[in-house]
Structure formats: structure tokens, C-alpha cells
Design an enzyme around this catalytic site. Sequence first.
Site, mmCIF file in Angstrom:
data_model
loop_
_atom_site.group_PDB
_atom_site.id
_atom_site.type_symbol
_atom_site.label_atom_id
_atom_site.label_comp_id
_atom_site.label_asym_id
_atom_site.label_seq_id
_atom_site.Cartn_x
_atom_site.Cartn_y
_atom_site.Cartn_z
ATOM 1 N N THR A 230 0.744 -0.987 0.067
ATOM 2 C CA THR A 230 0.069 0.032 -0.012
ATOM 3 C C THR A 230 0.907 1.302 -0.058
ATOM 4 O OG1 THR A 230 -0.135 -0.021 2.357
ATOM 5 C CG2 THR A 230 -1.802 -1.117 1.325
ATOM 6 N N GLU B 219 -5.788 -3.103 -1.542
ATOM 7 C CA GLU B 219 -6.118 -4.053 -0.842
ATOM 8 C C GLU B 219 -7.404 -4.836 -1.694
ATOM 9 O OE1 GLU B 219 -5.546 -1.002 0.139
ATOM 10 O OE2 GLU B 219 -4.864 -1.312 2.388
ATOM 11 N N LYS C 266 -13.498 17.470 11.821
ATOM 12 C CA LYS C 266 -14.439 17.680 12.995
ATOM 13 C C LYS C 266 -14.857 18.801 13.467
ATOM 14 C CE LYS C 266 -13.154 12.885 13.101
ATOM 15 N NZ LYS C 266 -11.665 12.644 12.723
ATOM 16 N N TRP D 276 -19.225 16.512 11.210
ATOM 17 C CA TRP D 276 -18.314 16.260 10.212
ATOM 18 C C TRP D 276 -18.195 17.210 9.095
ATOM 19 C CZ3 TRP D 276 -18.261 10.132 9.948
ATOM 20 C CH2 TRP D 276 -17.764 9.736 10.967
HETATM 21 P P1 AMP Z 1 -4.832 3.184 -3.072
HETATM 22 O O1 AMP Z 1 -4.804 1.653 -1.970
HETATM 23 O O2 AMP Z 1 -3.487 3.961 -3.042
HETATM 24 O O3 AMP Z 1 -5.145 3.090 -4.309
HETATM 25 O O4 AMP Z 1 -5.830 4.223 -2.170
HETATM 26 C C1 AMP Z 1 -6.960 3.688 -2.054
HETATM 27 C C2 AMP Z 1 -7.628 4.930 -1.482
HETATM 28 O O5 AMP Z 1 -7.951 5.934 -2.429
HETATM 29 C C3 AMP Z 1 -9.145 4.865 -1.270
HETATM 30 O O6 AMP Z 1 -9.242 4.097 0.259
HETATM 31 C C4 AMP Z 1 -9.697 5.854 -1.188
HETATM 32 O O7 AMP Z 1 -9.535 6.754 0.073
HETATM 33 C C5 AMP Z 1 -9.147 6.653 -2.358
HETATM 34 N N1 AMP Z 1 -9.705 6.834 -3.230
HETATM 35 C C6 AMP Z 1 -9.895 5.616 -4.757
HETATM 36 N N2 AMP Z 1 -10.510 6.070 -5.498
HETATM 37 C C7 AMP Z 1 -11.170 7.178 -5.274
HETATM 38 C C8 AMP Z 1 -12.325 7.845 -5.799
HETATM 39 N N3 AMP Z 1 -12.754 7.583 -6.866
HETATM 40 N N4 AMP Z 1 -12.830 8.954 -5.042
HETATM 41 C C9 AMP Z 1 -12.291 9.126 -3.523
HETATM 42 N N5 AMP Z 1 -11.263 8.595 -3.281
HETATM 43 C C10 AMP Z 1 -10.933 7.505 -3.817
#
Ligand code: AMP
Length: 541
Positions: free
Chosen positions: A183, A328, A437, A442
Site C-alpha cells: 500500500t 487491498e 471534525k 463532520w
Molecule cells: P490506493 O490503495 O493507494 O489505491 O488508495 C485507495 C484509497 O484511495 C481509497 O481508500 C480512497 O480513500 C481513495 N480513492 C480511490 N478512488 C477514489 C475515488 N474515486 N474517490 C475518492 N477517493 C478515492
Amino acid sequence: MQGLMMEYPLTLTHFLERARRLFPKKEIVSKMPGGALHRYTYADMTARAARLANALKKLGVAPGERVATFGWNSYRHLETYFAIPCSGAVLHTLNIRLFPDDVSYIANHAEDKVVIVDASLLPAFEKIAPQLKTVEQYIVMADAPFETSLPNALDYETLLAESSPDFEWQRLDEQSAAAMCYTSGTTGKPKGCAYSHRALFLHALGAASADSLGISERDVALPIVPMFHVFAWGVPFAATMVGAKQVFAGPNMQPQDIAELIQNERVTIAAGVPTIWIGLLAFLEREQYDLSSLRVMPVGGAAAPPALIETFQKKFGVQILHAWGMTEMSPLGTVARVKPEMLALPEAEQFRVRFKQGRPVAGVEIRAVDEAGNEVAWDGATMGELEVRGPWIIRAYYNSPGSEDRFHDGWFRTGDVVTIDADGYIQIVDRTKDLVKSGGEWISTVELESAIMGHPKVLEAAVIAVPHAKWQERPLACVVPKPDSAGQISKEEILEYLQTKFAKWWLPDDVVFIDQIPKTSVGKFDKKVLREKFKEYALAE
Ligand code: AMP
């Protein structure tokens, strides 16, 4: 009674063999460092993958051992995508944009045995290599003779030339690990995800299906999202499965490179994070390119600002398909397509549906839970943490004791706060840690910044929480003006623009103008850096 179907393992080898037999003449195009175009076919790709599998075997790579890549998007990287997992080893894509300490931590944690590295990245990688504890062999992907301080480095092309183009692919256990990614972790140490063949196989089917990303043999696919970031969202696997033409940009990621590739290769589907398309849009406002081949642009990884979706549609006729996913989750979770019965709605309402992150792809289950762990209503208003489960979602992190709290009754806790509406569309309100917050209520930073990015003088904007004596936290907007608007935009203009869209108490307490929003290694806004920079920012009482 049991079904009487064959036990046929779902492995990536099926995709590789299918491409070899069914799509041998289909093209794969890569723009290499320096800008030259490399073209070959699936027949070439599959034969070279077999050569690489033979070479790895000769080097003593055993089933289950990790072979890492450190490379740009390219045809060679695609070869590793199949040669490594289909020979029984585990493909581990290292993120080339991370700090050296993070890369070495990740490679050591995964116990990588071999690293295959792009020659153009040698200067960066040579700084990392001395920290690697388990690597026994380096292989360099180069277009010309190279020099390197890496011990006993082998030349990828020589290895392939010396190996047979026939490899006897073994029948693999579909549950065995095919690949790993870590990640991009904005908090704590990066954590590893180990994807099974079965997960990647089913994910490719899910991603390619018509109501999902919809990828077919007729497509020309350009993943701008890096191949080290969750396998470019699985696009290369899905494209190989269906026999689509594939286009890779290499290190050539400037808006002009992307526009040229789309125009000249007649790209029909291009995928990437919002920041890429924000840059392309600003470029297209100045330069003329023919993007008429583009059918659809999946955008995710961060919230796509509504103005981006609307402008691409109205000005260029390009459909941005908003999608949400996570490392994930291999990574695809939801896709925002308009339901057929909504096509009669006024345009503005259809756009409002497309601005959301969408409905789950078949194979993914969703629910949102409150702080007590109880499911909240699908009413489009009640917020909860999104939890997911399905065959391409991790059930544990790799060797990561202490991470059990990310799982809840067989569900994976995403850390994203959402609403889910009656039709099953999720809307990401925020990451739990990014929410403001204010006085116990929120405020969504995602909604505020997405709206600010609709202002005609704004290029990019990020909203963060800053401490406040009375309200605990209040929103601060960090805004990057468009180049021709620098110095010509005021805080009052931004606040006035937001006034009609949000309740008064949601409006940022202040607006600061900055030169650029810091980005993470995968091109998302890095709010951690902004929060640090403005942690002592004094807001008016
Ligand atoms: P990653 O594992 O680096 O791809 O990050 C995943 C995270 O990116 C998710 O848990 C979200 O917080 C954010 N994310 C992915 N796609 C979107 C989207 N279309 N809109 C808003 N947040 C997103």
C-alpha cells in the site's frame, strides 16, 4: 448434491496462452525513454514471456519466490507480468517514486530474490540496492549497453536471447500467490497485499465486464496509472485476456505525450488518477488534438472533481467513468455508470450520479457501518465507514501482525467514510483521518475541494483540517490558481463561489494560495504534507 464441473484452476496462464493462440497479431505499443516508439505483437510478447520464464528457472528462482520489478509502463514490464506468476514465482511491483528507505523496507519485507530494473531508473535504484538484504540477482532492462554499480547485473535482452521461446507452463494452484503490491500507506509502514491467481483472474473478468470498465477486443487501452500501482488497476491483465491493443507511455507522462499517444494510436480507453487528467485538460485548452477515438476514461484513486467530469464530456465528448478502489482490492470496487432508467433524467441529475464513486462491480459486496459496527441505511445521507468483501479483496496483510483491526466479521474495513444511496451508489465523503471534525460535526474535505476545483480560475485545491480553539478543527483551503490567473484571484471570490453550494458552517475559515499541491508517489494529493505545513496556522476566532 455437488455440481459436476471440472476443477479448472483460474490462473494467469490461461490469459497468456489465450493471447498466444487467439490474438498473435494484435499490437502492443510502448513509448520508450527518449520518446522512440516500440511496436510488437502478442505473438512476440508471449514468446518473450516464455523466454523470461526459462531464464528465471535457470537462475534458480523457485515457485513462491518473489521477483520484483522497478520499471516504467512498457512491453518488458508486461512480459514480467506473465512470465513471473505463470512460472510459479511471485511478481512484486516496486513503486519507483517512493523514498529509497521505503523501497528497501518493502523489498526486504517481501524478501525479494531477483529485481528486474529499467536502465533509465538505474541512478535511483543504485542508491537503494546496498540496503537490500535478500536480493541475489539484478537484471537490467536496457535498449543500449549500460553501466551499473549493481553487483553481477545481467542484461535482460541477453538472458532472453539465450533462452528458449518454449516453456512448459505447469498447472498451478489458483490460490497460490501470483503477485504482491504494498500500500502507498500515508500512515505507518507500507503493508503488503498478496494476490492469488484466482483473485487476479476474477478481477480481470470483473473489470472487463460491460457495466464495469467494459474492456473488449475492439479496444485500444492506455493505462496511464503506473504498472507498479496495483498492476495499473489490472488493465494490462484484462486487456491481455480480451486481446485489446495495449499502449504504454513509459516515462513520457506529460500532457503532450499523452495527447499524442491517444491521437496517434487511436486509444479508446485511458485510465489514470484525476491529477493526470487535470493536467491534460489545462493543456487541451491551449492545444488542438484529436481525441475522438476515446470512448471512456476510467478515473479513480482519488475523487474526480465534478468540473473535470463535466468539462471532458461537454468540451471533448469524452466520458469520464468515475471508479473507486484500493490496493487491498486488486483494486476495483465500484464504478459510476448511470442506470438505464436514469437516462430519462435531466442532464444535471445524470451528472450528479456520475460524480459519485458508483455501484459495486459484480463480485464485490459493500456495506457502511457506524462507530458501533452496525450497518447504516442506504439512504444517501447517513455516513458510515465502508466495509467490503469479495474474492479479490485481501483477508489479511502479508506478515503484518497488529493489522487485524482492519478486518471486521469477515469484511475489510476500508477507512473511507461514505454514504450509500437507495440504488447502491456510494459517495466517498472522506478518508476517516481527513474529515474535519468541527464542533462534533463532520465536514467533507473531498466535497469542498472538488467544488473549489470547479472555479474557472483554479487549477487544483486541497482542503485540510487545522486546529481551532472553539471548534476543535476548521477547514483551510489550499488553492493553486491556473497559471494565467495567478495573483488575480482572492479568498473572497472562492468563498463567494462556495456559498451557494454549502451550508455556511462548512465554508473554509481561510484560503491560502500556494504554487502546487504536494503529491504522493502515485499522484494523489498528499494532505499529510499540507497538514504538517499548516499545523500551526492561526485561524481567526
Ligand atoms: P490506493 O490503495 O493507494 O489505491 O488508495 C485507495 C484509497 O484511495 C481509497 O481508500 C480512497 O480513500 C481513495 N480513492 C480511490 N478512488 C477514489 C475515488 N474515486 N474517490 C475518492 N477517493 C478515492
